[in-house]
Design a protein around this motif. Sequence first.
Motif: not given
Length: 309
Positions: A6-10, A51-54, A65-68
Amino acid sequence: MPAQISLEALKVLDAIDRHGSFAAAAEALYRVPSAITYTVQRLEEEHDIKVFEKQGRRMVLTPVGRMLLQHGRQILEATESLAEMAQRMAHGWEAQLTIAINGIFPIELIFPLLRRFQQEQPDIHLALRYETLAGTWDCLHEGRADLVIGAPGLPPEGRSYETLPLPLMPDGAFCYVAAPDHPVCALEQPIKRDALRRFTSVVIPDSSTRLPTLTYGLVESQPRLFVPDFDAKLKAQLAGLGIGYLPRFRAAPYLASGELREIEVELVRSDHSHYVAWHSSNQGRALHWFVDALREHNPYAELLAESLA
Protein backbone atom coordinates in the motif's frame (compact mmCIF):
# COMPACT_ATOMS: atom_id res chain seq x y z
CA MET A 1 -1.10 -13.47 -6.25
CA PRO A 2 0.81 -11.62 -3.50
CA ALA A 3 -0.89 -8.76 -1.69
CA GLN A 4 -0.10 -5.32 -3.04
CA ILE A 5 2.09 -2.97 -1.05
CA SER A 6 0.00 0.00 0.00
CA LEU A 7 0.93 3.62 -0.43
CA GLU A 8 0.37 3.98 3.29
CA ALA A 9 3.13 1.44 4.02
CA LEU A 10 5.51 3.23 1.66
CA LYS A 11 4.76 6.56 3.36
CA VAL A 12 5.53 5.01 6.74
CA LEU A 13 8.86 3.56 5.54
CA ASP A 14 9.78 6.93 4.05
CA ALA A 15 8.91 8.78 7.27
CA ILE A 16 10.88 6.35 9.48
CA ASP A 17 13.96 6.71 7.29
CA ARG A 18 13.69 10.50 7.04
CA HIS A 19 13.05 11.12 10.75
CA GLY A 20 15.22 8.40 12.25
CA SER A 21 12.79 6.48 14.47
CA PHE A 22 9.31 5.02 14.68
CA ALA A 23 8.34 7.63 17.29
CA ALA A 24 9.55 10.56 15.17
CA ALA A 25 7.80 9.13 12.10
CA ALA A 26 4.56 8.83 14.09
CA GLU A 27 4.81 12.48 15.09
CA ALA A 28 5.53 13.58 11.51
CA LEU A 29 2.54 11.60 10.19
CA TYR A 30 0.23 12.63 13.06
CA ARG A 31 -0.15 9.00 14.17
CA VAL A 32 0.37 7.16 17.42
CA PRO A 33 3.57 5.07 17.53
CA SER A 34 1.61 1.83 17.72
CA ALA A 35 0.02 2.58 14.34
CA ILE A 36 3.47 2.91 12.77
CA THR A 37 4.61 -0.36 14.33
CA TYR A 38 1.45 -2.14 13.18
CA THR A 39 1.89 -0.92 9.56
CA VAL A 40 5.48 -2.24 9.45
CA GLN A 41 4.56 -5.57 11.03
CA ARG A 42 1.67 -6.07 8.64
CA LEU A 43 3.92 -5.31 5.66
CA GLU A 44 6.45 -7.88 6.83
CA GLU A 45 3.83 -10.56 7.56
CA GLU A 46 1.85 -10.15 4.33
CA HIS A 47 4.96 -10.44 2.16
CA ASP A 48 7.07 -12.73 4.34
CA ILE A 49 9.94 -10.26 4.41
CA LYS A 50 12.02 -8.46 7.01
CA VAL A 51 12.03 -4.70 6.50
CA PHE A 52 13.83 -3.60 9.67
CA GLU A 53 16.39 -5.24 11.94
CA LYS A 54 17.79 -4.17 15.28
CA GLN A 55 21.35 -2.89 15.49
CA GLY A 56 22.15 -1.96 19.05
CA ARG A 57 19.33 0.29 20.18
CA ARG A 58 18.38 1.33 16.66
CA MET A 59 16.10 -0.21 14.05
CA VAL A 60 17.71 -0.07 10.61
CA LEU A 61 16.48 -1.04 7.17
CA THR A 62 17.45 -4.43 5.81
CA PRO A 63 18.61 -4.70 2.18
CA VAL A 64 15.03 -5.63 1.28
CA GLY A 65 13.74 -2.65 3.22
CA ARG A 66 16.23 -0.34 1.50
CA MET A 67 15.09 -1.63 -1.91
CA LEU A 68 11.44 -1.08 -0.99
CA LEU A 69 12.21 2.43 0.18
CA GLN A 70 14.18 3.32 -2.95
CA HIS A 71 11.49 2.17 -5.36
CA GLY A 72 8.68 3.21 -3.04
CA ARG A 73 9.87 6.80 -3.08
CA GLN A 74 9.68 6.79 -6.86
CA ILE A 75 6.08 5.57 -6.59
CA LEU A 76 5.24 8.20 -3.97
CA GLU A 77 6.73 10.95 -6.12
CA ALA A 78 4.79 9.67 -9.14
CA THR A 79 1.48 9.63 -7.26
CA GLU A 80 2.12 13.12 -5.92
CA SER A 81 2.95 14.32 -9.44
CA LEU A 82 -0.18 12.62 -10.77
CA ALA A 83 -2.33 14.41 -8.19
CA GLU A 84 -0.74 17.74 -9.10
CA MET A 85 -1.30 17.12 -12.81
CA ALA A 86 -4.93 16.29 -12.14
CA GLN A 87 -5.36 19.55 -10.24
CA ARG A 88 -3.66 21.55 -12.99
CA MET A 89 -5.82 19.94 -15.66
CA ALA A 90 -8.91 20.67 -13.60
CA HIS A 91 -7.87 24.32 -13.75
CA GLY A 92 -7.18 24.23 -17.50
CA TRP A 93 -3.43 23.52 -17.53
CA GLU A 94 -2.21 20.68 -19.75
CA ALA A 95 0.03 17.93 -18.38
CA GLN A 96 2.23 18.31 -21.49
CA LEU A 97 2.49 20.75 -24.37
CA THR A 98 4.06 19.69 -27.66
CA ILE A 99 5.46 22.34 -30.01
CA ALA A 100 6.42 21.45 -33.58
CA ILE A 101 8.82 23.74 -35.44
CA ASN A 102 9.44 23.86 -39.16
CA GLY A 103 12.93 22.46 -39.68
CA ILE A 104 14.09 25.50 -41.64
CA PHE A 105 14.04 27.53 -38.42
CA PRO A 106 16.62 27.31 -35.60
CA ILE A 107 15.01 25.55 -32.66
CA GLU A 108 17.05 27.55 -30.14
CA LEU A 109 15.10 30.74 -30.90
CA ILE A 110 12.28 29.45 -28.71
CA PHE A 111 14.52 28.62 -25.74
CA PRO A 112 14.05 32.00 -23.96
CA LEU A 113 10.27 31.47 -24.06
CA LEU A 114 10.67 27.94 -22.69
CA ARG A 115 12.79 29.28 -19.85
CA ARG A 116 10.15 31.86 -18.92
CA PHE A 117 7.42 29.23 -19.01
CA GLN A 118 9.44 26.80 -16.86
CA GLN A 119 9.86 29.51 -14.24
CA GLU A 120 6.09 30.00 -14.08
CA GLN A 121 4.94 26.37 -14.61
CA PRO A 122 7.88 24.10 -13.71
CA ASP A 123 5.82 20.90 -13.52
CA ILE A 124 4.31 20.95 -17.01
CA HIS A 125 6.15 18.74 -19.50
CA LEU A 126 7.28 20.40 -22.72
CA ALA A 127 8.11 18.53 -25.91
CA LEU A 128 9.80 20.02 -28.98
CA ARG A 129 9.93 18.37 -32.36
CA TYR A 130 11.08 19.27 -35.83
CA GLU A 131 8.72 18.75 -38.78
CA THR A 132 9.31 19.35 -42.47
CA LEU A 133 7.02 21.00 -45.05
CA ALA A 134 3.46 19.58 -44.88
CA GLY A 135 4.53 17.61 -41.81
CA THR A 136 3.98 20.76 -39.77
CA TRP A 137 0.28 20.88 -40.63
CA ASP A 138 0.04 17.09 -40.51
CA CYS A 139 1.27 16.81 -36.92
CA LEU A 140 -1.26 19.45 -35.85
CA HIS A 141 -4.04 17.83 -37.91
CA GLU A 142 -3.31 14.39 -36.43
CA GLY A 143 -2.84 15.58 -32.84
CA ARG A 144 0.92 14.98 -32.55
CA ALA A 145 1.46 18.65 -31.65
CA ASP A 146 -0.52 21.37 -29.89
CA LEU A 147 1.26 24.31 -31.52
CA VAL A 148 3.24 24.58 -34.76
CA ILE A 149 5.67 27.32 -35.70
CA GLY A 150 6.48 27.96 -39.35
CA ALA A 151 3.78 25.88 -41.07
CA PRO A 152 4.04 26.70 -44.81
CA GLY A 153 1.11 27.78 -46.95
CA LEU A 154 -2.55 27.68 -46.05
CA PRO A 155 -3.95 25.25 -43.45
CA PRO A 156 -5.55 22.02 -44.68
CA GLU A 157 -9.32 21.72 -44.89
CA GLY A 158 -11.40 19.70 -42.45
CA ARG A 159 -10.31 21.32 -39.18
CA SER A 160 -10.62 24.79 -37.68
CA TYR A 161 -7.31 26.51 -36.96
CA GLU A 162 -6.19 29.77 -35.45
CA THR A 163 -3.10 31.30 -37.02
CA LEU A 164 -0.53 34.04 -36.59
CA PRO A 165 1.17 34.92 -39.90
CA LEU A 166 4.93 35.25 -40.03
CA PRO A 167 6.46 37.85 -42.38
CA LEU A 168 6.52 36.72 -45.99
CA MET A 169 9.85 35.28 -47.04
CA PRO A 170 11.29 37.23 -49.99
CA ASP A 171 12.37 35.60 -53.24
CA GLY A 172 16.00 35.58 -52.09
CA ALA A 173 15.30 34.01 -48.70
CA PHE A 174 16.53 30.66 -50.02
CA CYS A 175 19.77 30.28 -51.91
CA TYR A 176 20.87 27.39 -54.12
CA VAL A 177 24.35 26.40 -52.96
CA ALA A 178 27.13 23.89 -53.41
CA ALA A 179 30.67 23.34 -52.16
CA PRO A 180 33.10 25.41 -54.31
CA ASP A 181 34.81 22.29 -55.69
CA HIS A 182 31.52 20.67 -56.71
CA PRO A 183 31.39 20.16 -60.51
CA VAL A 184 28.11 22.10 -60.76
CA CYS A 185 30.08 25.28 -60.03
CA ALA A 186 31.96 24.91 -63.31
CA LEU A 187 28.77 25.22 -65.41
CA GLU A 188 27.60 28.40 -67.05
CA GLN A 189 24.94 30.18 -65.03
CA PRO A 190 22.00 30.37 -64.75
CA ILE A 191 22.01 26.57 -64.76
CA LYS A 192 19.06 25.04 -66.58
CA ARG A 193 16.80 22.39 -65.04
CA ASP A 194 18.02 19.68 -67.42
CA ALA A 195 21.64 20.27 -66.40
CA LEU A 196 20.76 19.98 -62.71
CA ARG A 197 19.45 16.44 -63.27
CA ARG A 198 23.05 15.20 -63.44
CA PHE A 199 23.79 16.18 -59.84
CA THR A 200 22.59 14.78 -56.53
CA SER A 201 20.23 16.99 -54.56
CA VAL A 202 20.42 16.88 -50.75
CA VAL A 203 16.83 16.52 -49.55
CA ILE A 204 14.98 16.55 -46.24
CA PRO A 205 11.86 14.46 -46.91
CA ASP A 206 8.44 15.83 -46.04
CA SER A 207 7.51 14.46 -42.59
CA SER A 208 3.76 14.28 -43.30
CA THR A 209 2.16 10.89 -42.66
CA ARG A 210 -1.41 11.62 -43.77
CA LEU A 211 -1.65 14.92 -45.61
CA PRO A 212 -0.31 15.27 -49.19
CA THR A 213 3.42 15.92 -49.16
CA LEU A 214 5.17 18.97 -50.60
CA THR A 215 8.40 19.41 -52.54
CA TYR A 216 10.30 22.58 -53.39
CA GLY A 217 13.35 23.15 -55.54
CA LEU A 218 13.65 19.62 -56.91
CA VAL A 219 14.07 18.53 -60.52
CA GLU A 220 12.36 15.42 -61.89
CA SER A 221 14.62 12.31 -62.05
CA GLN A 222 17.37 14.09 -60.10
CA PRO A 223 19.39 11.74 -57.82
CA ARG A 224 18.68 12.47 -54.15
CA LEU A 225 20.50 12.09 -50.87
CA PHE A 226 17.93 12.04 -48.07
CA VAL A 227 18.99 13.50 -44.72
CA PRO A 228 17.05 13.95 -41.46
CA ASP A 229 17.32 17.71 -40.85
CA PHE A 230 18.82 21.01 -41.97
CA ASP A 231 21.99 20.57 -39.95
CA ALA A 232 22.66 17.32 -41.82
CA LYS A 233 21.72 18.97 -45.12
CA LEU A 234 24.13 21.82 -44.51
CA LYS A 235 26.96 19.45 -43.56
CA ALA A 236 26.29 17.22 -46.58
CA GLN A 237 26.45 20.17 -48.94
CA LEU A 238 29.61 21.49 -47.25
CA ALA A 239 31.12 18.04 -47.81
CA GLY A 240 30.31 18.23 -51.52
CA LEU A 241 27.82 15.37 -51.39
CA GLY A 242 25.13 17.28 -53.23
CA ILE A 243 23.48 20.58 -54.04
CA GLY A 244 20.24 22.32 -53.20
CA TYR A 245 18.45 25.16 -51.46
CA LEU A 246 19.26 26.37 -47.96
CA PRO A 247 17.65 29.22 -46.01
CA ARG A 248 19.91 32.22 -46.53
CA PHE A 249 20.15 32.85 -42.79
CA ARG A 250 21.62 29.36 -42.37
CA ALA A 251 23.94 29.53 -45.39
CA ALA A 252 25.15 33.13 -44.94
CA PRO A 253 28.24 32.44 -42.75
CA TYR A 254 29.46 29.74 -45.14
CA LEU A 255 28.87 31.90 -48.20
CA ALA A 256 30.87 34.66 -46.54
CA SER A 257 33.74 32.28 -45.68
CA GLY A 258 33.77 30.72 -49.15
CA GLU A 259 32.88 27.26 -47.85
CA LEU A 260 29.72 27.38 -49.95
CA ARG A 261 29.06 29.03 -53.30
CA GLU A 262 25.68 30.38 -54.41
CA ILE A 263 24.54 29.16 -57.80
CA GLU A 264 22.04 30.85 -60.09
CA VAL A 265 19.54 28.25 -61.27
CA GLU A 266 16.35 28.25 -63.34
CA LEU A 267 14.23 27.13 -60.39
CA VAL A 268 11.72 29.04 -58.27
CA ARG A 269 10.68 28.32 -54.67
CA SER A 270 7.14 29.30 -53.75
CA ASP A 271 7.04 28.57 -50.00
CA HIS A 272 7.00 32.23 -48.94
CA SER A 273 4.18 32.24 -46.35
CA HIS A 274 4.48 30.58 -42.93
CA TYR A 275 2.23 30.52 -39.89
CA VAL A 276 2.10 29.86 -36.19
CA ALA A 277 -0.99 27.65 -35.83
CA TRP A 278 -3.11 25.73 -33.32
CA HIS A 279 -6.55 24.13 -33.14
CA SER A 280 -9.36 26.62 -32.51
CA SER A 281 -10.93 24.16 -30.06
CA ASN A 282 -7.81 23.89 -27.90
CA GLN A 283 -8.30 26.16 -24.90
CA GLY A 284 -5.39 24.83 -22.88
CA ARG A 285 -3.78 27.48 -20.70
CA ALA A 286 -0.22 26.37 -21.52
CA LEU A 287 -0.96 26.62 -25.24
CA HIS A 288 -2.41 30.09 -24.89
CA TRP A 289 0.48 31.18 -22.67
CA PHE A 290 2.77 30.50 -25.64
CA VAL A 291 0.36 32.04 -28.16
CA ASP A 292 0.18 35.23 -26.11
CA ALA A 293 3.95 35.27 -25.66
CA LEU A 294 4.49 34.84 -29.43
CA ARG A 295 2.03 37.63 -30.14
CA GLU A 296 4.04 39.88 -27.84
CA HIS A 297 7.49 38.83 -29.05
CA ASN A 298 8.01 36.33 -31.86
CA PRO A 299 11.69 35.52 -32.47
CA TYR A 300 10.82 33.69 -35.70
CA ALA A 301 9.03 36.73 -37.06
CA GLU A 302 12.08 38.80 -36.14
CA LEU A 303 14.36 36.37 -37.98
CA LEU A 304 12.29 36.66 -41.14
CA ALA A 305 12.00 40.43 -40.80
CA GLU A 306 15.79 40.64 -40.62
CA SER A 307 16.04 38.62 -43.83
CA LEU A 308 13.90 41.28 -45.53
CA ALA A 309 16.28 44.06 -44.50
